[in-house]
Every structure is written in C-alpha cells, then in structure tokens.
Scaffold this motif. Structure first.
Motif, PDB file in Angstrom:
ATOM      1  N   CYS A  43      33.349  26.348  32.148  1.00 36.88           N
ATOM      2  CA  CYS A  43      34.623  26.548  31.472  1.00 36.88           C
ATOM      3  C   CYS A  43      35.607  27.210  32.442  1.00 36.88           C
ATOM      4  CB  CYS A  43      34.455  27.410  30.218  1.00 36.88           C
ATOM      5  SG  CYS A  43      33.757  29.043  30.545  1.00 36.88           S
ATOM      6  N   ALA A  44      36.867  27.291  32.017  1.00 34.03           N
ATOM      7  CA  ALA A  44      37.897  27.918  32.845  1.00 34.03           C
ATOM      8  C   ALA A  44      37.502  29.359  33.156  1.00 34.03           C
ATOM      9  CB  ALA A  44      39.236  27.888  32.116  1.00 34.03           C
ATOM     10  N   GLY A  45      37.686  29.763  34.395  1.00 31.76           N
ATOM     11  CA  GLY A  45      37.332  31.112  34.828  1.00 31.76           C
ATOM     12  C   GLY A  45      35.961  31.221  35.441  1.00 31.76           C
ATOM     13  N   ASP A  46      35.122  30.199  35.228  1.00 30.79           N
ATOM     14  CA  ASP A  46      33.759  30.243  35.771  1.00 30.79           C
ATOM     15  C   ASP A  46      33.753  30.244  37.298  1.00 30.79           C
ATOM     16  OD1 ASP A  46      32.248  30.532  33.541  1.00 30.79           O
ATOM     17  OD2 ASP A  46      31.322  28.548  33.610  1.00 30.79           O
ATOM     18  N   ALA A  47      34.639  29.453  37.910  1.00 29.19           N
ATOM     19  CA  ALA A  47      34.636  29.370  39.376  1.00 29.19           C
ATOM     20  C   ALA A  47      34.938  30.724  39.983  1.00 29.19           C
ATOM     21  CB  ALA A  47      35.651  28.322  39.841  1.00 29.19           C
ATOM     22  N   ARG A  48      35.860  31.450  39.374  1.00 28.20           N
ATOM     23  CA  ARG A  48      36.182  32.791  39.864  1.00 28.20           C
ATOM     24  C   ARG A  48      34.955  33.698  39.774  1.00 28.20           C
ATOM     25  NH1 ARG A  48      41.399  36.435  38.938  1.00 28.20           N
ATOM     26  NH2 ARG A  48      40.477  38.506  39.117  1.00 28.20           N
ATOM     27  N   ARG A  49      34.286  33.679  38.632  1.00 26.32           N
ATOM     28  CA  ARG A  49      33.107  34.530  38.432  1.00 26.32           C
ATOM     29  C   ARG A  49      31.983  34.144  39.388  1.00 26.32           C
ATOM     30  NH1 ARG A  49      28.569  33.530  35.790  1.00 26.32           N
ATOM     31  NH2 ARG A  49      29.434  31.701  34.719  1.00 26.32           N
ATOM     32  N   LEU A  50      31.715  32.836  39.517  1.00 22.17           N
ATOM     33  CA  LEU A  50      30.611  32.382  40.360  1.00 22.17           C
ATOM     34  C   LEU A  50      30.859  32.694  41.830  1.00 22.17           C
ATOM     35  CD1 LEU A  50      29.904  28.951  38.630  1.00 22.17           C
ATOM     36  CD2 LEU A  50      28.476  31.003  38.537  1.00 22.17           C
ATOM     37  N   ALA A  51      32.107  32.575  42.272  1.00 20.85           N
ATOM     38  CA  ALA A  51      32.424  32.918  43.664  1.00 20.85           C
ATOM     39  C   ALA A  51      32.203  34.406  43.911  1.00 20.85           C
ATOM     40  CB  ALA A  51      33.864  32.529  43.973  1.00 20.85           C
ATOM     41  N   ARG A  52      32.643  35.222  42.966  1.00 27.71           N
ATOM     42  CA  ARG A  52      32.470  36.670  43.125  1.00 27.71           C
ATOM     43  C   ARG A  52      30.990  37.032  43.131  1.00 27.71           C
ATOM     44  NH1 ARG A  52      35.924  41.379  40.007  1.00 27.71           N
ATOM     45  NH2 ARG A  52      34.887  43.155  41.001  1.00 27.71           N
ATOM     46  N   GLU A  53      30.222  36.419  42.236  1.00 26.56           N
ATOM     47  CA  GLU A  53      28.786  36.697  42.198  1.00 26.56           C
ATOM     48  C   GLU A  53      28.099  36.214  43.476  1.00 26.56           C
ATOM     49  OE1 GLU A  53      28.221  36.346  37.324  1.00 26.56           O
ATOM     50  OE2 GLU A  53      27.425  34.800  38.668  1.00 26.56           O
ATOM     51  N   GLY A  54      28.554  35.072  44.011  1.00 27.12           N
ATOM     52  CA  GLY A  54      27.961  34.568  45.242  1.00 27.12           C
ATOM     53  C   GLY A  54      28.195  35.510  46.404  1.00 27.12           C
ATOM     54  N   GLY A  58      38.228  34.851  42.984  1.00 25.29           N
ATOM     55  CA  GLY A  58      36.975  35.570  42.802  1.00 25.29           C
ATOM     56  C   GLY A  58      36.626  36.409  44.006  1.00 25.29           C
ATOM     57  N   LEU A  59      36.824  35.864  45.196  1.00 26.34           N
ATOM     58  CA  LEU A  59      36.552  36.616  46.420  1.00 26.34           C
ATOM     59  C   LEU A  59      37.560  37.743  46.610  1.00 26.34           C
ATOM     60  CD1 LEU A  59      35.745  33.625  48.794  1.00 26.34           C
ATOM     61  CD2 LEU A  59      34.127  35.084  47.561  1.00 26.34           C
ATOM     62  N   TYR A  60      38.814  37.470  46.255  1.00 29.35           N
ATOM     63  CA  TYR A  60      39.855  38.497  46.369  1.00 29.35           C
ATOM     64  C   TYR A  60      39.567  39.657  45.421  1.00 29.35           C
ATOM     65  CZ  TYR A  60      44.509  40.613  45.886  1.00 29.35           C
ATOM     66  OH  TYR A  60      45.569  41.498  45.832  1.00 29.35           O
ATOM     67  N   ALA A  61      39.209  39.350  44.178  1.00 32.17           N
ATOM     68  CA  ALA A  61      38.905  40.399  43.203  1.00 32.17           C
ATOM     69  C   ALA A  61      37.664  41.186  43.590  1.00 32.17           C
ATOM     70  CB  ALA A  61      38.722  39.783  41.812  1.00 32.17           C
ATOM     71  N   GLY A  62      36.723  40.516  44.261  1.00 32.36           N
ATOM     72  CA  GLY A  62      35.506  41.188  44.687  1.00 32.36           C
ATOM     73  C   GLY A  62      35.615  41.852  46.048  1.00 32.36           C
ATOM     74  N   ASP A  63      36.830  41.871  46.607  1.00 32.49           N
ATOM     75  CA  ASP A  63      37.064  42.502  47.912  1.00 32.49           C
ATOM     76  C   ASP A  63      36.112  41.939  48.962  1.00 32.49           C
ATOM     77  OD1 ASP A  63      38.460  44.176  49.608  1.00 32.49           O
ATOM     78  OD2 ASP A  63      37.130  45.891  49.282  1.00 32.49           O
ATOM     79  N   ALA A  64      35.945  40.602  48.927  1.00 33.73           N
ATOM     80  CA  ALA A  64      34.953  39.967  49.794  1.00 33.73           C
ATOM     81  C   ALA A  64      35.567  39.047  50.833  1.00 33.73           C
ATOM     82  CB  ALA A  64      33.957  39.175  48.941  1.00 33.73           C
ATOM     83  N   LEU A  65      36.881  39.035  50.981  1.00 34.74           N
ATOM     84  CA  LEU A  65      37.521  38.096  51.901  1.00 34.74           C
ATOM     85  C   LEU A  65      37.180  38.378  53.358  1.00 34.74           C
ATOM     86  CD1 LEU A  65      41.062  37.711  50.306  1.00 34.74           C
ATOM     87  CD2 LEU A  65      39.151  36.103  50.205  1.00 34.74           C
ATOM     88  N   ALA A  66      36.975  39.638  53.700  1.00 30.12           N
ATOM     89  CA  ALA A  66      36.721  39.985  55.102  1.00 30.12           C
ATOM     90  C   ALA A  66      35.397  39.427  55.594  1.00 30.12           C
ATOM     91  CB  ALA A  66      36.757  41.503  55.275  1.00 30.12           C
ATOM     92  N   GLU A  67      34.427  39.281  54.688  1.00 27.60           N
ATOM     93  CA  GLU A  67      33.079  38.871  55.099  1.00 27.60           C
ATOM     94  C   GLU A  67      32.761  37.425  54.752  1.00 27.60           C
ATOM     95  OE1 GLU A  67      33.344  41.299  52.579  1.00 27.60           O
ATOM     96  OE2 GLU A  67      33.703  42.951  53.971  1.00 27.60           O
ATOM     97  N   THR A  68      33.683  36.703  54.112  1.00 32.64           N
ATOM     98  CA  THR A  68      33.346  35.402  53.550  1.00 32.64           C
ATOM     99  C   THR A  68      34.266  34.310  54.078  1.00 32.64           C
ATOM    100  OG1 THR A  68      32.747  36.572  51.505  1.00 32.64           O
ATOM    101  CG2 THR A  68      32.867  34.175  51.400  1.00 32.64           C
ATOM    102  N   THR A  69      33.661  33.198  54.494  1.00 33.83           N
ATOM    103  CA  THR A  69      34.421  32.008  54.859  1.00 33.83           C
ATOM    104  C   THR A  69      34.514  31.094  53.649  1.00 33.83           C
ATOM    105  OG1 THR A  69      33.676  32.106  57.151  1.00 33.83           O
ATOM    106  CG2 THR A  69      34.490  29.983  56.367  1.00 33.83           C
ATOM    107  N   VAL A  70      35.692  30.501  53.439  1.00 35.62           N
ATOM    108  CA  VAL A  70      35.895  29.559  52.342  1.00 35.62           C
ATOM    109  C   VAL A  70      35.935  28.146  52.915  1.00 35.62           C
ATOM    110  CG1 VAL A  70      37.518  28.760  50.572  1.00 35.62           C
ATOM    111  CG2 VAL A  70      37.087  31.204  50.857  1.00 35.62           C
ATOM    112  N   ALA A  71      35.235  27.232  52.259  1.00 35.34           N
ATOM    113  CA  ALA A  71      35.306  25.814  52.590  1.00 35.34           C
ATOM    114  C   ALA A  71      35.726  25.063  51.330  1.00 35.34           C
ATOM    115  CB  ALA A  71      33.957  25.305  53.084  1.00 35.34           C
TER     116      ALA A  71
END
Length: 305
Positions: free
Chosen positions: A37-48, A71-84
C-alpha cells in the motif's frame, strides 16, 4: 544482515514486472521486499537501511523512488546508503535523467555503474529528487494519460489542468527566492503554477535533465495569462518554447519560500506525490544522495553547448 535491499512496487507501470524483477534482483544478491500500500516503500527502505543495507534499489516509477529516498532521509541513512533505480513505472523520469533506460540496464548499472552524489530537494520535512510543482489539482492528476506522463513527466498534470478547466483560478502567492549572493528576490502576484526542478528543468527541452550537482533549483513561475495561451499546442509553446514570455519568470536559486495569500492551502506534488501547505520552504541539500548512474548521465548537461 542485509547488504542489498530492493523495494518493489508491484502495481507500478503495466504491473507485469513483479516476477521478472524479483528473479533478477535475487540473482544479484538483493533481499526483495514488496509493497502492499501507499507508504510501504518509505517504511521498507528505512527498515532496510536499519538492517545495515548499504544499497537500496527502488523498482517502480518516480513515486516509488520518492518514497524510498524519503525513507532513507527520515532514517538519517543517506550518508551510508547508495540508491539505485529499476525503472518499472509509467514515466520513469528520474531513471532516464540518471542514465538508466531499462530494467536490464539497471542491474548492469548497479554492478558496474559510476556512483555520483547528487542534490536532494527538501520541502519542509519531505524530500524530492525530480521536482516540486504547486497548483496541480487532484482532478488533473486522475485525468492524465500514461502517454502524457511518459512524454512530459510531472508537467503532464499541468497541461491536463490547462486543457480541461474552463476557468482556472490563479493562486495568490508570495515567493521569496534566495540568491547565491545572499540576498532575497521577492515575487508577489497571481500564479498559475510554481515549478521547482531539482533533477529536471522546465524549458523547451521538456524532459531535459537539470544540473543536479550544482546545489541550485531551476524555478519557473507561470503567471496568470490570457485564455488563448492555455489551450493545446499554444500552452506547450508558451510554457516551454518562449523564454522571453512576459508571463514566465525563471530563476536558478538554492532555496525559496512559497506562501499563499489566502486561507486555503496550495496543492503541490513532490515527484508526483501530493502535499498541501499554506507555506512551503524549499532548500537544496547539495551532494547528499549517492546514486548509481548509467553512461547517459551528464553531471552538467549544458557543458559544451
């Protein structure tokens, strides 16, 4: 420990890609997580990212990319994560702008492509990669065709609005534009649209990529105009092909604030995702998002022209 996570939207595009992408992703060592559902991608990215994934892929369209990045932005994970990005949506504008033209190309880029740090747009507390557009109605969004989305991206919604409404109520806005010199440039008036490009520009090139590593937005304010300018091909020519139009203001700025001068909030889309706000502050966060890019990506698309 999940080193690679692929967030898959099964209902994007023509909806026939789920098994194929899942199989390819697993061959490349991805933990595949499917949205419901809507919002799942954000949650799953943050959990990943929380599970130590250093590469998170978004398989879907621009909306899926937007959710994954948020999701990565909210989880403060951009510095350590590459997006494809694995393009499986209708328009896939962001994928095209970073040189990823197909699903097969996406996995080649993931394995062998260059990594670049690009700018991210921040609208109050939400991120966007392509664009923020103000003044797009929900009715226009639902009426926009897949062909229009493929050709014009988020601007298809603007064009649909211009072509379907008999009277368009302009937006009474005050826009404060930051400048690189440190001063502010203020515009006040009746606007039809405010178009803020991060990874795309709003010019005669239509689908053209902006310089997404310069720390600047490409801002276009479309003022109220005569009705004859707003129909069919005339609207296209006026919006895209007339840089000297007295009704179009264009700036390149690191940030801006858009405020409505009436009680109702303004409707915006961030990479096509809806947002309502009476006051919206937008800033570029320069070179913060690491992305796997293909050979077709140009850091400065205007170089050599």
């Amino acid at each position: 420990m999940a080193d690679r996570v692929l967030v898959l939207n099964p209902v994007s595009g023509n909806e026939n890609h789920t098994e194929w992408i899942s199989s390819r992703a697993r061959e490349h060592g991805f933990d595949v997580r499917t949205t419901d559902c809507a919002g799942d991608a954000r949650r799953l990215a943050r959990e990943g990212a929380a599970a130590s994934a250093d590469l998170v892929a978004a398989a879907g369209g621009d909306g899926t990319v937007n959710e994954v990045v948020n999701g990565l932005y909210a989880g403060d994970a951009l510095a350590e994560t590459t997006v494809a990005v694995v393009p499986a949506g209708t328009g896939n504008n962001f994928a095209a702008n970073v040189g990823v033209e197909s699903v097969d190309a996406a996995f080649e880029v993931i394995e062998n492509g260059e990594r670049r740090r690009i700018d991210l747009g921040i609208a109050t507390d939400r991120a966007f990669v392509n664009s923020c557009v103000g003044g797009i109605t929900a009715e226009a969004s639902t009426a926009t065709t897949p062909t229009g989305k493929r050709t014009f991206g988020v601007l298809a919604y603007a064009l649909q609005t211009l072509e379907t409404v008999t009277s368009f109520d302009p937006l009474p806005l005050a826009v404060t534009l930051e400048t690189t010199a440190g001063s502010d440039d203020r515009w006040t008036g009746e606007a039809m649209f405010v178009l803020v490009g991060n990874c795309r520009r709003f010019t005669s090139a239509r689908r053209a990529q902006a310089n997404v590593e310069d720390g600047l937005f490409e801002v276009t304010i479309v003022e109220e105009a005569p009705p004859t300018n707003l129909v069919g091909d005339a609207a296209l020519a006026w919006l895209f092909d007339d840089p000297d139009s007295s009704h179009v203001i264009r700036r390149r700025v690191p940030g801006l604030t858009v405020e409505t001068r009436h009680d109702d909030p303004v409707e915006y889309t961030l990479d096509g995702e809806p947002l309502e706000a009476g006051r919206l502050e937008l800033e570029t966060s320069a070179n913060i998002l690491e992305v796997a890019v293909g050979d077709g990506y140009r850091p400065n698309p205007d170089a050599g022209r």
